[in-house]
Design a protein around this motif. Sequence first.
Motif, PDB file in Angstrom:
ATOM      1  N   ILE A   3      -4.178   6.812  -3.561  1.00  0.00           N
ATOM      2  CA  ILE A   3      -4.107   5.478  -2.956  1.00  0.00           C
ATOM      3  C   ILE A   3      -3.622   4.501  -4.015  1.00  0.00           C
ATOM      4  O   ILE A   3      -4.156   4.469  -5.127  1.00  0.00           O
ATOM      5  N   THR A  27      -0.139   5.511   0.227  1.00  0.00           N
ATOM      6  CA  THR A  27      -1.258   6.433   0.396  1.00  0.00           C
ATOM      7  C   THR A  27      -0.741   7.827   0.738  1.00  0.00           C
ATOM      8  O   THR A  27       0.161   7.979   1.565  1.00  0.00           O
ATOM      9  N   TYR A  47      -2.052   0.374  -4.772  1.00  0.00           N
ATOM     10  CA  TYR A  47      -1.898  -0.997  -4.274  1.00  0.00           C
ATOM     11  C   TYR A  47      -1.142  -1.829  -5.304  1.00  0.00           C
ATOM     12  O   TYR A  47      -1.458  -1.815  -6.501  1.00  0.00           O
ATOM     13  N   TRP A  70       0.816  -1.212   0.000  1.00  0.00           N
ATOM     14  CA  TRP A  70       0.000   0.000   0.000  1.00  0.00           C
ATOM     15  C   TRP A  70       0.853   1.267   0.000  1.00  0.00           C
ATOM     16  O   TRP A  70       1.875   1.348   0.672  1.00  0.00           O
TER      17      TRP A  70
END
Length: 667
Positions: free
Chosen positions: A276, A231, A278, A229
């Motif tokens: 964001i 962010t 991923y 992740w």
Amino acid sequence: MKHTLSAILVLFSVISFGQKQLKEVVIENKQKGMQKATNKVGNTTIVTSKELLKAACCNLAESFETNPSIDVNFSDALTGTKQIKMLGLTSPYILIAEENIPSVRGASQVYGLSFVPGTWVESIQITKGAGSVVNGYESISGQINTELIKPLKDIPLFINAYADTGSRYELNTQVSHKLSDNFATSFYIHTNVRTGKTDMNHDNFLDNPLSKQINITNRWQYTNAEKGWVTFFNIKYLKDDKQTGDVRFNPDTDKFTTNYWGSEINTERIDLSSKIGYVFKDMPFQSIGFQNAYSFHNQQSYFGLNTYHIKQESFYSNLIFNSIINNLHHKFAVGINFNADKYLEHALYTNYSRIDSGVGAYAEYTFDANEKLSYVLGTRVDYQNRLGLFFTPRLHVKYLAWNKGVFRFSAGRGKRAANIFAENQNLFASSRQFSILDSVGKLYGLNPEIAWNYGFSFNQKFSLFSRSAEFTIDAYRTDFKNQVVVDLMQSAQEVLFYNLKGKSYANSVQFDLNYNVIKHLNMRLSYKYYDIKTTYLLGDFQRPLQPKNRFFANIEYETHQNNDAYWKLDATLHVVGKQQLPNTTQNPVTEQLPSFSSTYGLINAQLTRIFSKKFEMYLGGENIGNYRQEKAILGSHNPFSNHFDTTILYAPVFGQMYYLGLRFKIY
């Protein structure tokens, strides 16, 4: 863990910088102040924070003084606002983004670059020509992407103080705190004021505006390499107030009167953004990113008896998916984005409010199978309520012809809606009458602007007398299929807006030579030739206030370090060729200007003393030769007459300016 960390870095480069930007970070880590991104397919120059420290660089608009890729000029004789150009075209034709999210656009087009303090900037990526379709369809002459300092990489405390002989004072305070190895936040406060009245040419008008600005940003970053992740979340608030005009003007008693001519430009802005990303755990080559941004911009302003108020609410969303086809030599990115803008615009006591919205989908394929050839092929389809349904193709090719000799080619189409009042606010500070000659278009009665940009670049690195050197040639052409013509050639008493009736093009050729003369001494030389013409109602003319020739020279020198202490010296010469000036023949003889300006030169220099890793001081000067435009404001003695004009500015108004500053860091 190793593969996951690599994937995190790839994703970080995608959602922060855009496609294929990881190699730029590697260049920055080598502490190069400015360098061509040799391994990137597009023609991109990387400007790092090290380069930005070579000049005062109080804000982003002032951060290109030592960069030959961008031309910097003042937009008028009142506000002190600096306007940038790329390939001879002004900033509305450049897609300007902050961490890959479009930022300076619409209502912020004129003053937006001055809303980003230079000390907040980690790096700037400047791409000439058509950019990536991932970033949108509006880019025509190029893209500028600014990366702010990342909280996880930031130091606990940074303070920068600045003062100059123009009565401008600034203070930057940046505080960062790591909540954990993966989570950090930064808090930035920037303030600047200009308190003194200066009138060096004795025309009774301020050479620089009285101003005050408060600019606050809070950034949050979470990165977890093991879970995949990345962010970011940002909150920004800005309040910027300017007062300019007659040195005797008092807004409490003289506003909207003919006592003295004056102007106030008051802006308030709020920005929220998030990113964001991923990385798929079992497929480190595959990732997904989601960007969102909201902004509220409120400008209340008047220029003498002319009023201009604009509020803009904007929302932007972009979803990006990256993966490969069979192997890492064949990569692709696909995505969809949405944007909406609500404008409440009142110009010259007329309401031009509107709502714009659009949705687009894009796909980009990257081939990088060998050392010789690589290319990026992209396309997008968009529907916008004022531009209709349209396609945007883009192509970038890089070819390694021989050792360290790189050819690049790019071609692409751009389309945009011209915000004629927001982009030409300087014209309100004149007695010109505004006339829109077309009425069938969907924006102010005008049609969208459409242009094709194509060109090539060649970059060769070599050794000269056993010292490293680099030579670059760029050649680009922009062909407008339609353009909103801003006509200042027809009359000195009016400005006309109309759709292009003939031809409009911009040819740009640039030669650069970078050379390490001796150890610690580097030199940059650049020459630019522009052939930019437009068909006006009176015929074909060179674009006003655009020189055909520009020469740039920069030297930087550092002494040997002694216990982290050393000196740095930087000096820059700009030679600006003659420029076509707007038509002033209808004015009285005393308020006329020649058809072309004269050639002039500007010298800027800065000396920096680094005492340690924690503390340094700098002393610099701009326009050291003290060159000033002899007559910057037409009709200054009678500003409410029909020949008053502050917009025909081809050279500085303010003379020599010297500054002093300090930087303090805690690691």
